[in-house]
Scaffold this motif. Structure first.
Motif, mmCIF file in Angstrom:
data_model
loop_
_atom_site.group_PDB
_atom_site.id
_atom_site.type_symbol
_atom_site.label_atom_id
_atom_site.label_comp_id
_atom_site.label_asym_id
_atom_site.label_seq_id
_atom_site.Cartn_x
_atom_site.Cartn_y
_atom_site.Cartn_z
ATOM 1 N N VAL A 1 -58.925 -7.251 -83.016
ATOM 2 C CA VAL A 1 -57.422 -7.986 -83.520
ATOM 3 C C VAL A 1 -57.610 -9.390 -82.820
ATOM 4 N N ASP A 2 -57.652 -9.281 -81.488
ATOM 5 C CA ASP A 2 -57.473 -10.500 -80.778
ATOM 6 C C ASP A 2 -58.789 -11.113 -80.526
ATOM 7 N N ARG A 3 -59.754 -10.785 -80.992
ATOM 8 C CA ARG A 3 -61.402 -11.339 -80.625
ATOM 9 C C ARG A 3 -61.435 -11.999 -79.232
ATOM 10 N N ILE B 1 -49.642 -10.269 -80.578
ATOM 11 C CA ILE B 1 -51.173 -10.067 -80.316
ATOM 12 C C ILE B 1 -51.565 -11.176 -79.240
ATOM 13 N N GLY B 2 -52.685 -10.893 -79.154
ATOM 14 C CA GLY B 2 -53.495 -11.990 -78.141
ATOM 15 C C GLY B 2 -53.724 -11.524 -76.650
ATOM 16 N N TYR B 3 -53.338 -10.387 -76.514
ATOM 17 C CA TYR B 3 -53.290 -9.941 -75.129
ATOM 18 C C TYR B 3 -54.817 -9.662 -74.602
ATOM 19 N N LEU B 4 -55.580 -9.577 -75.473
ATOM 20 C CA LEU B 4 -57.060 -9.386 -75.464
ATOM 21 C C LEU B 4 -57.898 -10.448 -75.906
ATOM 22 N N HIS B 5 -57.477 -11.709 -76.158
ATOM 23 C CA HIS B 5 -57.785 -12.880 -76.619
ATOM 24 C C HIS B 5 -59.167 -13.316 -75.668
#
Lengths: 383, 186, 158
Positions: free
Chosen positions: A381-383, A52-56
């Motif tokens: 998920v990424d916030r 995850i983290g692609y929209l952090h």
């Protein structure tokens, strides 16, 4: 051409090689920018590693640099499908720190809009889940209805998707004059569509074949993984913060906590998680109807507050039942007008972490169904 | 053709339309644009609404393709982060020429509300790929995206196919002469 | 059970490992805990008959100027009570025992705290970055963090 030579072999001699397959971050059924690294044995999933983290988008960093009211638009953008529900725990937390009570009318409007947004969220969840299963028609039906709900939000707040409507100490402004009639109309409409959806999708033989007995999540695993919302309730766990830790004015309404019962398969399968969402739409309609009855017509929509909001030093964990589960904000104040720290407990973040556990041993096509049934939003998920 | 016969036919008797081959090709290209189906953030939900019943994106001839190799244009719908930027670039490079990009929403245009403290946010997708049409808004209304689509269709309609270099050179010279005039006036 | 009873019970069992109970309404009361015996305390809180904190609501990292902190929000499904635990570690030696084996939900939360604050959770089976790219440098939510000038050749500041 001689005779075919008979070959002696046993199945155990056949070595099947494990294959690593990459799903996403650009993929039509990952509901956003989620990347799954899947290890397959033939067609059977043996391991799933979510990346995850692609929209952090650095939500927590922004909170530390914004004043308390300025954080609300960023809170909106966490779970962008149900922004009203996101704003509620945040403003409740700040109000609790300030020690203020909001007017009666505001509480009712907040509950009505939260429940309406819950309906809109569940409609998207069921629609996209159907889309993953290959059913396009329910998507069109549900989006048609969702547009009507968004129109009401737009009349009240000015925004279709991100509202910035619940403010600390009240609302941005009062609701429009035809508020009650509009909502009565939409509730009637939602109930009618729900009947159609039950026939079209949920009790459809093909849909049941694809989702029943798939992705079974036992209740104890759900608790240990911190699952909440329809994911936990689908496993037969009656965990609903509206009942268990009543906030706002939810203790004044009569509604049921829907849990999965394994109607067509096992308790806690993909179908159960969806039927919980389906029945929650009906329960939300009940709450809205009761709230409209009880709601006072007159009254202020904003409490008097100083120009700069400075909560006293301290910390608070404010939680509320988001359509996807428990959404919490851990707010730490240092007595200044900007928060020291705001941690958002993203519901989808926690719910997604159970995916590797429940998707092992199923077919690859089932993995997509399991992911769809968890109903994640990558912004949260990424916030 | 029953309906068409009943209409007032301006080309009665001939059925001939005069035009350049370029116009016809561009007309065909602009009315059957297929887009790469992928969403990034909040704007993707509005993008889904555009696809659904009320706004009906397919009447523009836009059909979703899940593979970049079959797509004519892509809609960057939402915040592009550092982690995603390289993937967006790869997706763009996988698309066949001629390819177009619509940047949807403030985040994709310039970083949006995350421009100041967003250590992990790419401030504008135009830092990694060229953008043809920018649609402002946070998120843009579905009508705004449709407007952006019409802008893109217009752009495709006016594009040069034949004698590209010559015409580009001419246009450049024209622009230069205009700017010279402007400079001399100042 | 209210916080005072839980605190007394913990104090009885673990003695010095439980530092203090802080109550200052409207803030949530919390129990400051020594990081050395955190795993034992958490296991006790989860399994003891009249507490049963089987649900970890939230785990967050904190930057407390000189120190780093980790905050645990626990909830009990059966008794519906909550408690907040806090541990503090120094920035030079930010080691906290992992509670991943006790509540599996802590797995991703701990990776997030490591990613954003640089808290090292001892005993975590896979402590790698989760939100930022795997080759990201620095811990972004620390107060002294400077935004990098570029990442993989792409300019980061506006």
């Amino acid at each position: 051409m001689g005779e075919l030579k008979k070959v002696d072999f046993e199945y155990s001699q056949l070595n099947s090689e494990r294959m690593r397959l990459n799903v996403g971050p650009q993929h039509p059924s990952t509901h956003g920018v989620l990347r799954l690294e899947v290890e397959l044995d033939g067609e059977i999933v043996t391991e799933v590693v979510p990346h995850i983290g692609y929209l952090h988008r650095c939500f927590e960093k922004h909170c530390e640099n914004m004043t308390y009211p300025q954080v609300i638009p960023y809170v909106d953008r966490m779970d962008y499908i149900c922004s009203m529900n996101n704003e509620l725990p945040y403003v409740m937390g700040v109000e609790k720190m300030l020690g203020i009570e909001v007017p009666e009318k505001v509480e009712y409007i907040r509950v009505i809009f939260s429940e309406l947004n819950r309906i809109a969220n569940h409609q998207i969840a069921i629609a996209t889940f159907g889309l993953d299963a290959g059913a396009f028609t329910p998507f069109l039906y549900l989006f048609r209805d969702r547009e009507f709900i968004l129109t009401i939000f737009e009349k009240a707040s000015g925004g279709r998707l991100l509202y910035n409507y619940f403010w600390v100490g009240g609302l941005a402004h009062d609701v429009h004059p035809t508020f009650k009639e509009d909502i009565r109309w939409i509730v009637k409409r939602v109930k009618e569509t729900n009947k159609e959806i039950a026939d079209l999708l949920l009790y459809n033989k093909i849909f049941i074949e694809r989702t029943a007995n798939v992705g079974i999540l036992p209740a104890d695993v759900a608790i240990n993984y911190g699952c909440s919302g329809p994911v936990a309730r689908g496993s037969g766990l009656p965990f609903d913060l509206r009942k268990d830790a009543p906030y706002s004015i939810y203790d004044r309404f009569d509604f049921n906590v829907v849990t999965g019962r394994g109607e067509v398969g096992t308790v806690g399968d993909c179908w159960d998680r969806n039927i919980v969402r389906f029945h929650e739409i009906e329960e939300s309609c009940r709450i809205i109807e009761q709230a409209l009855e009880q709601m006072p017509d007159e009254g202020d929509v904003r409490e008097k507050l100083p120009k700069k909001i400075r909560p006293p030093q301290g910390e608070i964990y404010s939680k509320a039942e988001n359509p996807k589960g428990e959404l919490g904000f851990y707010i730490v104040s240092n007595g200044k007008d900007k928060p020291e720290r705001v941690k958002g407990r993203g519901t989808s973040f926690v719910n997604l972490s159970v995916l590797p556990e429940i998707s092992k041993g199923y077919l690859f096509a089932d993995l997509i169904m399991i992911l769809g049934s968890i109903d994640i939003v990558l912004g949260e998920v990424d916030r | 053709m029953g309906l068409l016969n009943k209409l007032d036919d301006p080309y009665y008797g001939g059925g001939i339309i005069l035009g350049t081959l370029e116009d016809v090709l561009n007309w065909g290209r602009s009315k059957s644009d297929w887009y790469l189906q992928f969403g990034l953030a909040c704007c993707a939900i509005e993008f889904m609404a555009v696809n659904a019943s009320h706004f009906d994106f397919m009447r523009f001839g836009c059909i979703p393709r899940t593979s970049p190799r079959q797509a004519d244009f892509m809609i960057v719908s939402g915040t592009v982060t550092m982690k995603m930027a390289e993937r967006i670039k790869t997706l763009y490079e996988q698309m066949a020429e001629p390819r177009y990009v619509i940047s949807m929403g403030s985040c994709a245009n310039c970083g949006g509300p995350y421009w100041e403290h967003g250590y992990h946010v790419l401030k504008g997708v135009d830092r990694v790929i060229p953008v043809d049409v920018y649609v402002p808004g946070c998120p843009p209304r579905p009508e705004a995206l449709e407007e952006g689509m019409i802008k893109l269709q217009k752009m495709i309609n006016e594009q040069a196919i034949f004698n590209k270099r010559k015409r580009l050179r001419e246009a450049e010279e024209k622009e230069k002469s205009v700017s010279d005039v402007v400079l001399s006036q100042n | 059970m209210i916080e005072q009873e839980i605190y007394n019970k913990l104090k009885e069992h673990f003695g010095d490992a439980i530092v203090e109970l802080k109550e200052a309404p409207p803030s949530d009361p919390f129990i400051q805990v020594n990081p050395e015996r955190l795993q034992d305390i958490c296991l006790y809180l989860r399994d003891e008959g009249d507490m049963l904190f089987d649900y970890l609501s939230n785990l967050s990292g904190m930057d407390l100027a000189e120190n780093l902190g980790v905050v645990y929000h626990l909830y009990s499904m059966k008794y519906k009570h909550t408690i907040v635990l806090k541990v503090t570690v120094s920035k030079e030696n930010p080691n906290v025992p992992s509670v991943e084996r006790i509540w599996r939900t802590a797995d991703w939360h701990e990776r997030e705290a490591y990613d954003l604050f640089g808290v090292i959770f001892e005993g975590h089976h896979n402590l790698i970055r989760i939100l930022n790219p795997y080759d990201w440098e620095g811990y972004p939510l620390r107060k002294d963090y400077k935004t990098p000038e570029e990442y993989h050749g792409i300019k980061v500041p506006y």
